[in-house]
Scaffold this active site. Structure first.
Site, PDB file in Angstrom:
ATOM      1  N   ASP A  53       0.836  -1.200   0.000  1.00 52.49           N
ATOM      2  CA  ASP A  53       0.000   0.000   0.000  1.00 52.49           C
ATOM      3  C   ASP A  53       0.871   1.250   0.000  1.00 52.49           C
ATOM      4  O   ASP A  53       0.526   2.263  -0.593  1.00 52.49           O
ATOM      5  CB  ASP A  53      -0.887   0.039   1.255  1.00 52.49           C
ATOM      6  N   ALA A  54       2.008   1.173   0.722  1.00 50.06           N
ATOM      7  CA  ALA A  54       2.878   2.348   0.837  1.00 50.06           C
ATOM      8  C   ALA A  54       3.407   2.743  -0.545  1.00 50.06           C
ATOM      9  O   ALA A  54       3.410   3.921  -0.905  1.00 50.06           O
ATOM     10  CB  ALA A  54       4.036   2.042   1.781  1.00 50.06           C
ATOM     11  N   ASP A  57       0.424   4.137  -2.613  1.00 53.15           N
ATOM     12  CA  ASP A  57       0.061   5.501  -2.192  1.00 53.15           C
ATOM     13  C   ASP A  57       1.099   6.509  -2.680  1.00 53.15           C
ATOM     14  O   ASP A  57       0.753   7.612  -3.096  1.00 53.15           O
ATOM     15  CB  ASP A  57      -0.037   5.594  -0.660  1.00 53.15           C
ATOM     16  N   LEU A 103     -11.591   8.218  -0.052  1.00 46.14           N
ATOM     17  CA  LEU A 103     -11.207   9.225   0.937  1.00 46.14           C
ATOM     18  C   LEU A 103      -9.868   9.833   0.551  1.00 46.14           C
ATOM     19  O   LEU A 103      -8.974   9.125   0.078  1.00 46.14           O
ATOM     20  CB  LEU A 103     -11.070   8.592   2.322  1.00 46.14           C
ATOM     21  N   GLU A 136     -12.404   7.508  13.849  1.00 49.61           N
ATOM     22  CA  GLU A 136     -12.668   6.065  13.944  1.00 49.61           C
ATOM     23  C   GLU A 136     -11.645   5.298  13.122  1.00 49.61           C
ATOM     24  O   GLU A 136     -11.055   5.856  12.190  1.00 49.61           O
ATOM     25  CB  GLU A 136     -14.072   5.774  13.407  1.00 49.61           C
ATOM     26  N   LYS A 138      -9.802   3.121  10.348  1.00 52.48           N
ATOM     27  CA  LYS A 138     -10.032   2.822   8.927  1.00 52.48           C
ATOM     28  C   LYS A 138      -9.791   1.323   8.761  1.00 52.48           C
ATOM     29  O   LYS A 138      -8.657   0.858   8.897  1.00 52.48           O
ATOM     30  CB  LYS A 138      -9.079   3.647   8.056  1.00 52.48           C
ATOM     31  N   ARG A 159     -17.950  -1.824  -4.094  1.00 52.34           N
ATOM     32  CA  ARG A 159     -17.785  -0.447  -4.553  1.00 52.34           C
ATOM     33  C   ARG A 159     -17.614  -0.377  -6.071  1.00 52.34           C
ATOM     34  O   ARG A 159     -18.086   0.554  -6.721  1.00 52.34           O
ATOM     35  CB  ARG A 159     -16.577   0.200  -3.865  1.00 52.34           C
ATOM     36  N   GLU A 196     -17.493  -1.974   5.941  1.00 52.11           N
ATOM     37  CA  GLU A 196     -16.347  -2.760   5.495  1.00 52.11           C
ATOM     38  C   GLU A 196     -16.499  -4.226   5.874  1.00 52.11           C
ATOM     39  O   GLU A 196     -16.787  -4.557   7.033  1.00 52.11           O
ATOM     40  CB  GLU A 196     -15.081  -2.185   6.164  1.00 52.11           C
ATOM     41  N   LYS A 312     -14.292  12.572  10.330  1.00 54.97           N
ATOM     42  CA  LYS A 312     -15.456  13.041   9.564  1.00 54.97           C
ATOM     43  C   LYS A 312     -16.101  14.195  10.313  1.00 54.97           C
ATOM     44  O   LYS A 312     -16.204  14.152  11.552  1.00 54.97           O
ATOM     45  CB  LYS A 312     -16.493  11.921   9.442  1.00 54.97           C
TER      46      LYS A 312
HETATM   47  S1  IVH Z   1     -15.990   6.507   5.101  1.00 49.47           S
HETATM   48  C1  IVH Z   1     -17.569   8.988   1.740  1.00 49.47           C
HETATM   49  N1  IVH Z   1     -15.049   5.176   7.130  1.00 49.47           N
HETATM   50  O1  IVH Z   1     -11.767   3.374   3.017  1.00 49.47           O
HETATM   51  C2  IVH Z   1     -16.758   8.311   2.743  1.00 49.47           C
HETATM   52  N2  IVH Z   1     -14.375   4.509   4.948  1.00 49.47           N
HETATM   53  O2  IVH Z   1     -10.391   5.101   0.991  1.00 49.47           O
HETATM   54  C3  IVH Z   1     -17.017   6.879   2.761  1.00 49.47           C
HETATM   55  N3  IVH Z   1     -12.910   2.543   4.915  1.00 49.47           N
HETATM   56  O3  IVH Z   1     -13.981   3.050   0.334  1.00 49.47           O
HETATM   57  C4  IVH Z   1     -15.993   6.130   3.448  1.00 49.47           C
HETATM   58  N4  IVH Z   1     -12.866   2.203   7.089  1.00 49.47           N
HETATM   59  O4  IVH Z   1     -13.757   1.084   1.937  1.00 49.47           O
HETATM   60  C5  IVH Z   1     -15.055   5.304   5.795  1.00 49.47           C
HETATM   61  N5  IVH Z   1     -14.323   4.016   9.006  1.00 49.47           N
HETATM   62  C6  IVH Z   1     -14.346   4.164   7.697  1.00 49.47           C
HETATM   63  C7  IVH Z   1     -13.626   3.295   6.844  1.00 49.47           C
HETATM   64  C8  IVH Z   1     -13.657   3.513   5.465  1.00 49.47           C
HETATM   65  C9  IVH Z   1     -12.464   1.767   5.910  1.00 49.47           C
HETATM   66  C10 IVH Z   1     -12.592   2.337   3.491  1.00 49.47           C
HETATM   67  C11 IVH Z   1     -13.788   2.323   2.592  1.00 49.47           C
HETATM   68  C12 IVH Z   1     -13.562   3.410   1.612  1.00 49.47           C
HETATM   69  C13 IVH Z   1     -12.081   3.590   1.689  1.00 49.47           C
HETATM   70  C14 IVH Z   1     -11.719   4.987   1.291  1.00 49.47           C
END
Ligand code: IVH
Length: 446
Positions: A53-54, A57, A103, A136, A138, A159, A196, A312
């Site tokens: 991933d690094a 990115d 994101l 929160e 990820k 997705r 997720e 958020k």
């Molecule tokens: S919010 C519009 N919250 O990260 C925002 N995403 O790079 C919707 N993901 O596609 C995403 N944990 O698959 C959100 N706590 C979390 C998340 C999260 C994992 C993933 C998700 C998203 C991706 C974005």
């Protein structure tokens, strides 16, 4: 991509965008578009990534930096505009009622502060007024959108490219954390919950042992295992895989049952979903970063993979005013954990016999911290790392075999067991020896 082309684009990549001519930037942008589309296809299409991933990115950020410096060169197929991947044809396709966005990343505290400033600036918030955020984990898995009509699960989609995903409804029905029917009264007529799908470390390890015992290919990491298990044409296979689900967002809602992000999670919980217990509401940038460190400290003990912390804007009316860019909302950001790559010295190589009798080479390392965890053992997942050891003169991995004393790169992203990724031949010193050579020497000395 040909080796020559990759080589020349790698050379360009080492230069600052300001020092490139438009021609050079265009060439590099083309190479990046091709390379990133290959990685996207491996990651999403085949659930089998070949870069960390690094690294991924870093390439994405390099692409963005070049696009910012040369806006006239932004390509139609720009990786910055891509969310996810083209859905696999073998699945029926489902158009999302509302796009599933990605994101934006923040890589350090300054970028988090910049995110908070940009939110306040966009909203024109006076200095003495607080804007609250949620923080929160990820979750490192596969996103899944669940649609309920009149409280009943009617469809589930991955997705995909953000606009169209794969119809995995029957597969989703096999996941215990996914309610078939929403609990409670006053459930809106249309509810789309997003979250997720992931696999715990313990379940992942047990699954891989079963795969090996059955002569099947083990999964590279829990995220690939989760994504691969969800995207099975035969949902009986999905049903045998230990998948879990955290709810954290939503798509279409015929009416919103609350006015804040935090309360929405409480409502999801009341409807029967699992939400992540490490979610908090914060009123300052310092509080967000403090929670990031708290989550990061607990990371190794969580029992599932996370790759950062998501912030958020809490108030939904403010989220609405902030809206979204082409593929990410302005009201959220992912504060990623630092690259899980580290350099250390290979002390020894031992052959381990697994429970299934399979032999696997293990690297004993000078202890090093990789992504917050001290690592002293790593798998040599590809046996050709050491296949030529002892057979002097054999060329393996283009001459990149491993010797005791070598400087190696260790990688831990998303993985339970760290891996040796590469060896730095420039740092090989004459005494570096293969384990056999070393043992021979020790034997003759005794
Ligand atoms: S919010 C519009 N919250 O990260 C925002 N995403 O790079 C919707 N993901 O596609 C995403 N944990 O698959 C959100 N706590 C979390 C998340 C999260 C994992 C993933 C998700 C998203 C991706 C974005």
């Amino acid at each position: 991509m040909s080796n020559a082309k990759r080589h020349s684009s790698n050379q360009l990549r080492q230069r600052l965008p300001e020092t490139l001519t438009a021609d050079e930037a265009a060439r590099e942008l083309e190479a990046l578009a091709v390379e990133l589309s290959v990685y996207d296809a491996q990651y999403h299409g085949a659930d089998a990534p070949t870069v960390s991933d690094a690294v991924y990115d870093a390439l994405k950020r390099r692409n963005l930096a070049l696009e910012q410096r040369f806006p006239q060169l932004v390509r139609k197929d720009s990786p910055s505009h891509r969310v996810g991947y083209t859905p696999l044809e073998k699945f029926e396709q489902l158009r999302h009622a509302q796009p599933m966005l990605s994101l934006k990343n923040a890589m350090d505290d300054d970028e988090v502060a910049e995110f908070v400033r940009s939110v306040r600036k966009f909203l024109g918030t006076p200095e003495d007024v607080t804007v609250a955020f949620t923080a929160e984990p990820k979750i490192d898995g596969a996103s899944l959108s669940l649609r309920y009509e009149n409280g009943k699960l009617v469809s589930a989609a991955t997705r995909g490219d953000g606009a169209v995903g794969e119809n995995v409804t029957e597969n989703a029905r096999t996941i215990p954390d996914v309610p078939q029917v929403l609990h409670g009264e006053n459930v809106p007529a249309v509810v789309e919950v997003r979250g997720e799908v992931y696999m715990s470390h313990a379940d992942f390890q047990a699954l891989n042992e079963r795969q090996l015992a059955a002569g099947a290919q083990p999964f590279a990491n829990p995220r690939n295992a989760a994504a691969g298990s969800l995207r099975q044409l035969d949902c009986a296979i999905t049903a045998r895989r230990p998948l879990r689900y955290f709810a954290y967002a939503w798509g279409e809602m015929s009416n919103l049952p609350s006015d804040s992000q935090m309360d929405m999670l409480a409502v999801f919980e009341a409807w029967g979903f699992r939400v992540n217990p490490l979610t908090v509401r914060c009123e300052t940038t310092a509080a967000l970063i403090e929670h990031y460190h708290k989550i990061s400290d607990q990371r190794a003990a969580l029992g599932y993979d996370i790759d950062g912390v998501v912030y958020k804007v809490d108030e939904l009316a403010l989220q609405d005013r902030l809206g979204a860019r082409s593929n990410s909302p302005r009201w959220a950001v992912a504060h990623k954990f630092p690259a899980e790559l580290a350099t250390t010295v290979l002390r020894d190589i031992e052959i381990q016999v697994g429970r299934t009798g399979a032999l696997s080479p293990v690297a004993r390392l000078e202890p090093v911290t990789v992504g917050g965890v001290v690592v002293s053992n790593a798998t040599l997942h590809n046996e050709d790392y050491i296949a030529g050891v002892g057979n002097d003169g054999d060329q393996i991995r283009d001459g990149k075999d491993l010797r005791i004393g070598d400087t190696v790169t260790v990688y831990r992203a998303g993985d339970v067991i760290p891996k040796v990724l590469d060896v730095d031949l420039r740092r090989r010193r004459p005494p570096a020896r293969s384990p056999q050579e070393r043992r021979r020497l020790l034997d003759t000395r005794q």
